[in-house]
Design an enzyme around this catalytic site. Structure first.
Site, PDB file in Angstrom:
ATOM      1  N   GLY A 177      44.801  31.053  44.033  1.00  0.00           N
ATOM      2  CA  GLY A 177      43.861  31.026  45.160  1.00  0.00           C
ATOM      3  C   GLY A 177      43.175  29.663  45.329  1.00  0.00           C
ATOM      4  O   GLY A 177      43.835  28.617  45.430  1.00  0.00           O
ATOM      5  N   TYR A 178      41.858  29.681  45.334  1.00  0.00           N
ATOM      6  CA  TYR A 178      41.060  28.481  45.603  1.00  0.00           C
ATOM      7  C   TYR A 178      40.766  27.654  44.347  1.00  0.00           C
ATOM      8  O   TYR A 178      39.988  26.688  44.417  1.00  0.00           O
ATOM      9  CB  TYR A 178      39.740  28.886  46.268  1.00  0.00           C
ATOM     10  CG  TYR A 178      39.932  29.592  47.597  1.00  0.00           C
ATOM     11  CD1 TYR A 178      40.001  28.872  48.786  1.00  0.00           C
ATOM     12  CD2 TYR A 178      40.073  30.975  47.667  1.00  0.00           C
ATOM     13  CE1 TYR A 178      40.197  29.521  50.000  1.00  0.00           C
ATOM     14  CE2 TYR A 178      40.278  31.636  48.874  1.00  0.00           C
ATOM     15  CZ  TYR A 178      40.340  30.896  50.038  1.00  0.00           C
ATOM     16  OH  TYR A 178      40.533  31.531  51.238  1.00  0.00           O
TER      17      TYR A 178
ATOM     18  N   ARG B 123      34.891  36.433  37.243  1.00  0.00           N
ATOM     19  CA  ARG B 123      35.553  37.666  36.790  1.00  0.00           C
ATOM     20  C   ARG B 123      35.109  37.997  35.359  1.00  0.00           C
ATOM     21  O   ARG B 123      34.861  39.153  35.028  1.00  0.00           O
ATOM     22  CB  ARG B 123      37.069  37.456  36.886  1.00  0.00           C
ATOM     23  CG  ARG B 123      37.893  38.709  36.718  1.00  0.00           C
ATOM     24  CD  ARG B 123      39.275  38.576  37.335  1.00  0.00           C
ATOM     25  NE  ARG B 123      39.227  38.591  38.785  1.00  0.00           N
ATOM     26  CZ  ARG B 123      39.402  37.508  39.559  1.00  0.00           C
ATOM     27  NH1 ARG B 123      39.703  36.334  39.022  1.00  0.00           N
ATOM     28  NH2 ARG B 123      39.292  37.606  40.863  1.00  0.00           N
TER      29      ARG B 123
ATOM     30  N   LYS C 158      39.071  29.063  31.758  1.00  0.00           N
ATOM     31  CA  LYS C 158      38.637  29.741  32.983  1.00  0.00           C
ATOM     32  C   LYS C 158      38.090  31.137  32.643  1.00  0.00           C
ATOM     33  O   LYS C 158      37.036  31.540  33.139  1.00  0.00           O
ATOM     34  CB  LYS C 158      39.795  29.850  33.990  1.00  0.00           C
ATOM     35  CG  LYS C 158      39.335  30.540  35.283  1.00  0.00           C
ATOM     36  CD  LYS C 158      40.414  30.785  36.317  1.00  0.00           C
ATOM     37  CE  LYS C 158      39.856  31.651  37.447  1.00  0.00           C
ATOM     38  NZ  LYS C 158      40.866  32.116  38.398  1.00  0.00           N
TER      39      LYS C 158
ATOM     40  N   ASP D  97      37.260  43.310  43.789  1.00  0.00           N
ATOM     41  CA  ASP D  97      37.269  42.634  45.081  1.00  0.00           C
ATOM     42  C   ASP D  97      36.492  41.352  44.903  1.00  0.00           C
ATOM     43  O   ASP D  97      35.381  41.341  44.362  1.00  0.00           O
ATOM     44  CB  ASP D  97      36.663  43.481  46.203  1.00  0.00           C
ATOM     45  CG  ASP D  97      37.181  42.989  47.553  1.00  0.00           C
ATOM     46  OD1 ASP D  97      38.387  43.143  47.825  1.00  0.00           O
ATOM     47  OD2 ASP D  97      36.403  42.387  48.327  1.00  0.00           O
ATOM     48  N   SER D  98      37.096  40.260  45.324  1.00  0.00           N
ATOM     49  CA  SER D  98      36.499  38.972  45.005  1.00  0.00           C
ATOM     50  C   SER D  98      36.748  37.971  46.115  1.00  0.00           C
ATOM     51  O   SER D  98      37.524  38.232  47.045  1.00  0.00           O
ATOM     52  CB  SER D  98      37.072  38.455  43.683  1.00  0.00           C
ATOM     53  OG  SER D  98      38.472  38.638  43.647  1.00  0.00           O
TER      54      SER D  98
ATOM     55  N   LYS E 233      45.053  38.250  39.066  1.00  0.00           N
ATOM     56  CA  LYS E 233      43.846  38.987  38.676  1.00  0.00           C
ATOM     57  C   LYS E 233      44.141  39.898  37.499  1.00  0.00           C
ATOM     58  O   LYS E 233      43.363  39.976  36.548  1.00  0.00           O
ATOM     59  CB  LYS E 233      43.395  39.900  39.833  1.00  0.00           C
ATOM     60  CG  LYS E 233      42.658  39.272  40.950  1.00  0.00           C
ATOM     61  CD  LYS E 233      42.234  40.450  41.862  1.00  0.00           C
ATOM     62  CE  LYS E 233      41.559  40.032  43.114  1.00  0.00           C
ATOM     63  NZ  LYS E 233      41.230  41.212  43.949  1.00  0.00           N
TER      64      LYS E 233
HETATM   65  P1  ITT Z   1      43.987  43.115  45.498  1.00  0.00           P
HETATM   66  O1  ITT Z   1      43.128  43.498  46.685  1.00  0.00           O
HETATM   67  O2  ITT Z   1      45.273  43.872  45.437  1.00  0.00           O
HETATM   68  O3  ITT Z   1      43.234  43.183  44.195  1.00  0.00           O
HETATM   69  P2  ITT Z   1      43.871  40.437  46.696  1.00  0.00           P
HETATM   70  O4  ITT Z   1      44.407  39.105  46.300  1.00  0.00           O
HETATM   71  O5  ITT Z   1      44.118  40.891  48.122  1.00  0.00           O
HETATM   72  O6  ITT Z   1      44.430  41.551  45.670  1.00  0.00           O
HETATM   73  P3  ITT Z   1      41.048  40.329  47.294  1.00  0.00           P
HETATM   74  O7  ITT Z   1      41.164  41.099  48.548  1.00  0.00           O
HETATM   75  O8  ITT Z   1      39.897  40.628  46.379  1.00  0.00           O
HETATM   76  O9  ITT Z   1      42.350  40.475  46.384  1.00  0.00           O
HETATM   77  O10 ITT Z   1      41.066  38.782  47.699  1.00  0.00           O
HETATM   78  C1  ITT Z   1      40.495  37.853  46.870  1.00  0.00           C
HETATM   79  C2  ITT Z   1      41.002  36.460  47.222  1.00  0.00           C
HETATM   80  O11 ITT Z   1      39.969  35.534  46.834  1.00  0.00           O
HETATM   81  C3  ITT Z   1      42.228  36.099  46.412  1.00  0.00           C
HETATM   82  O12 ITT Z   1      43.426  36.406  47.087  1.00  0.00           O
HETATM   83  C4  ITT Z   1      42.030  34.599  46.185  1.00  0.00           C
HETATM   84  O13 ITT Z   1      42.504  33.874  47.297  1.00  0.00           O
HETATM   85  C5  ITT Z   1      40.515  34.470  46.119  1.00  0.00           C
HETATM   86  N1  ITT Z   1      40.081  34.545  44.702  1.00  0.00           N
HETATM   87  C6  ITT Z   1      39.535  35.615  44.060  1.00  0.00           C
HETATM   88  N2  ITT Z   1      39.309  35.329  42.760  1.00  0.00           N
HETATM   89  C7  ITT Z   1      39.738  34.062  42.584  1.00  0.00           C
HETATM   90  C8  ITT Z   1      39.817  33.197  41.475  1.00  0.00           C
HETATM   91  O14 ITT Z   1      39.435  33.589  40.261  1.00  0.00           O
HETATM   92  N3  ITT Z   1      40.308  31.977  41.648  1.00  0.00           N
HETATM   93  C9  ITT Z   1      40.730  31.557  42.871  1.00  0.00           C
HETATM   94  N4  ITT Z   1      40.720  32.302  43.967  1.00  0.00           N
HETATM   95  C10 ITT Z   1      40.220  33.557  43.830  1.00  0.00           C
END
Ligand code: ITT
Length: 200
Positions: free
Chosen positions: A153-154, A181, A175, A69-70, A12
């Site tokens: 991630g996904y 984002r 991307k 948060d995503s 991120k």
């Molecule tokens: P922080 O809270 O420290 O920022 P985190 O990875 O725990 O890190 P989140 O709680 O927001 O962050 O979890 C978001 C999850 O959603 C992340 O770990 C990915 O698995 C998924 N995700 C978010 N944005 C993504 C993206 O652009 N591409 C793929 N997966 C994504």
């Protein structure tokens, strides 16, 4: 204006820096070097978790911070994994484990019903209060197998119809041009611009 990115997810941070990098007047700094205890993400919405991460981090380090948060919302799963996206396959799961779990859950779901949406909520806060909130979304389809090696991630199972590729098959530049984002950061910049360009 200096913004510390309140995220422990290096992917991120890299994306946010790449998207915001060219904006003059905005200094983007990672959390590296700051001692911040882990913040428990126990809220029911992206907005709630983003606000909590931003405010608590800002208080700890006494700086203005940006949190993200995503997650992924899959229609056939009634919006899951949503705020549980990072923990969907257990704590510390890899991208492969997250994708495999999602593909298993969608095993018998036909292509037309595999619609999904990535969402990001960004919050800027100083140690006293929340200053800005911005949201971005990106619609797509969940594939039937993993494709591509980029992103995190996904991304390998998120098919983006306008480019006919999964997010993991896109270059980082592609991307970052289309992602949830990117859209959230653009919405945030509309709010921030008057501050760092000397406007009103
Ligand atoms: P922080 O809270 O420290 O920022 P985190 O990875 O725990 O890190 P989140 O709680 O927001 O962050 O979890 C978001 C999850 O959603 C992340 O770990 C990915 O698995 C998924 N995700 C978010 N944005 C993504 C993206 O652009 N591409 C793929 N997966 C994504």
């Amino acid at each position: 204006m200096k913004l510390v990115i309140a995220s422990r997810n290096q992917h991120k941070v890299t994306e946010i820096k790449a998207i915001l990098g060219k904006i003059s007047g905005l200094e983007i700094v990672s959390l590296n070097g700051y001692a911040v205890p882990e913040i428990i993400e126990d809220q029911e919405t992206f907005q709630g978790n983003a606000a909590k991460k931003a405010l608590e981090t800002a208080k700890h380090i006494n700086e203005t911070v940006l949190s993200d948060d995503s997650g992924l919302m899959v229609d056939a799963l009634h919006g899951a994994p949503g705020v549980y996206s990072a923990r969907y396959a257990g704590a510390g799961a890899t991208s492969r484990q997250l994708c495999e779990k999602l593909l298993r859950e969608l095993k018998n779901v036909p292509a037309a019903r595999r619609t999904a949406c990535f969402a990001t909520v960004l919050v800027v806060a100083d140690p006293r209060k929340i200053l800005h909130t911005a949201e971005g979304k990106c619609a797509g389809l969940i594939t039937e197998d993993m494709r591509g090696n980029n992103g995190f991630g996904y991304d390998p199972v998120f098919y983006f119809p306008p480019l006919k590729k999964t997010f993991a098959e896109l270059s980082p530049e592609e991307k970052n041009k289309h992602s949830h984002r990117r859209r959230a950061l653009e919405n945030l910049l509309i709010q921030l611009k008057p501050k760092f360009s000397g406007g009103h």
